[in-house]
Design an enzyme around this catalytic site. Structure first.
Site, short mmCIF file in Angstrom:
data_model
loop_
_atom_site.label_atom_id
_atom_site.label_comp_id
_atom_site.label_asym_id
_atom_site.label_seq_id
_atom_site.Cartn_x
_atom_site.Cartn_y
_atom_site.Cartn_z
N GLU A 85 30.72 76.73 59.32
CA GLU A 85 30.10 75.77 60.16
C GLU A 85 29.24 74.83 59.59
OE1 GLU A 85 30.09 78.46 64.29
OE2 GLU A 85 28.55 78.64 62.86
N GLY A 89 33.80 81.48 71.70
CA GLY A 89 34.80 81.87 72.42
C GLY A 89 34.91 81.25 74.02
N MET A 104 26.88 83.76 69.86
CA MET A 104 26.05 84.85 69.37
C MET A 104 24.36 84.26 69.05
SD MET A 104 28.40 86.96 66.91
CE MET A 104 27.30 88.49 66.76
N GLU A 105 24.47 82.83 69.33
CA GLU A 105 23.13 82.19 68.98
C GLU A 105 22.50 81.21 69.80
OE1 GLU A 105 25.57 83.61 65.68
OE2 GLU A 105 26.08 81.71 66.98
N ASP A 160 38.55 80.06 70.27
CA ASP A 160 39.54 81.02 70.43
C ASP A 160 39.18 81.46 72.20
OD1 ASP A 160 38.13 84.12 70.44
OD2 ASP A 160 37.22 82.23 69.40
#
Length: 214
Positions: A12, A60, A157-158, A181
């Site tokens: 990223e 996701g 996750m962040e 995804d």
């Protein structure tokens, strides 16, 4: 406006450094997960003193109207893996850190500016992003999350950890997450790997359009 962008991974970081090459926007990598995200946000705030922070990267996706390469903009954020229990306070709900908001809200000004992004070519959705220390690579795990947060449009996750840090330290925040995804339509995270192999190069231009509009 002094803008800081936080990403989790080298992939990223590489994409966004190319997008913002030659600009004054600071793009930094925090590392994967909630603790790394919070530490990275605190460091950026103390050292760079940004007027706002953007969490960017991939996530996701969830929902019938969400597709790979769409962008989810955080209207609100919470954790999908936090539960403080009812032993002390029976008003705290699943996903909420006791004493903090049930859901962290994106900065109203930044949210309004994101609503004006009509010429980027990307499909944009505003809604809930949920965060936890789990890479969702199975339909079973995604179903567990969606059962508790059926309105979640993206899972990462962040973002919520950065939102919490910005809330505590008084810095405007918003998250832009490109859908890499769709775990409920995927097996073995193949969509995620295909995303980086084939289409990631053109997936973060919306963040630049947003920053240029501020």
């Amino acid at each position: 406006m002094k803008v800081g962008i936080i990403v989790a991974m080298d992939k990223e970081l590489h994409q966004l450094q190319q997008v913002f090459n030659g600009s004054e926007v600071l793009v930094q990598k925090c590392g994967i997960g909630k603790v790394n995200a919070a530490l990275g946000a605190q460091r950026m705030i103390y050292e760079f003193h940004p007027d706002c922070i953007i969490s960017s990267g991939c996530a996701g996706g969830n929902g019938d109207g969400i597709n790979i390469q769409d962008v989810v903009v955080s209207r609100e954020l919470c954790y999908h893996d936090v539960y403080c229990g009812r032993a002390i306070d029976d008003t705290t709900v699943y996903g909420q850190v006791q004493g903090l908001p049930v859901r962290f809200q994106a900065d109203p000004y930044l949210l309004r500016k994101s609503e004006q992004l009509t010429s980027s070519g990307a499909t944009i959705h505003q809604g809930l992003i949920v965060t936890g220390d789990w890479f969702v690579d199975s339909k079973e795990k995604m179903r567990q999350i969606v059962d508790k947060f059926p309105d979640a449009l993206a899972v990462d996750m962040e973002s919520c950890a950065i939102a919490q840090t910005c809330y505590v330290l008084g810095v405007p925040f918003i998250s832009f997450r490109t859908v890499s995804d769709m775990p409920l339509r995927d097996t073995d995270a193949s969509q995620y790997h295909d995303f980086w192999n084939t289409i990631a190069d053109r997936s973060f231009q919306l963040t630049r359009s947003f920053v240029e509009s501020l």
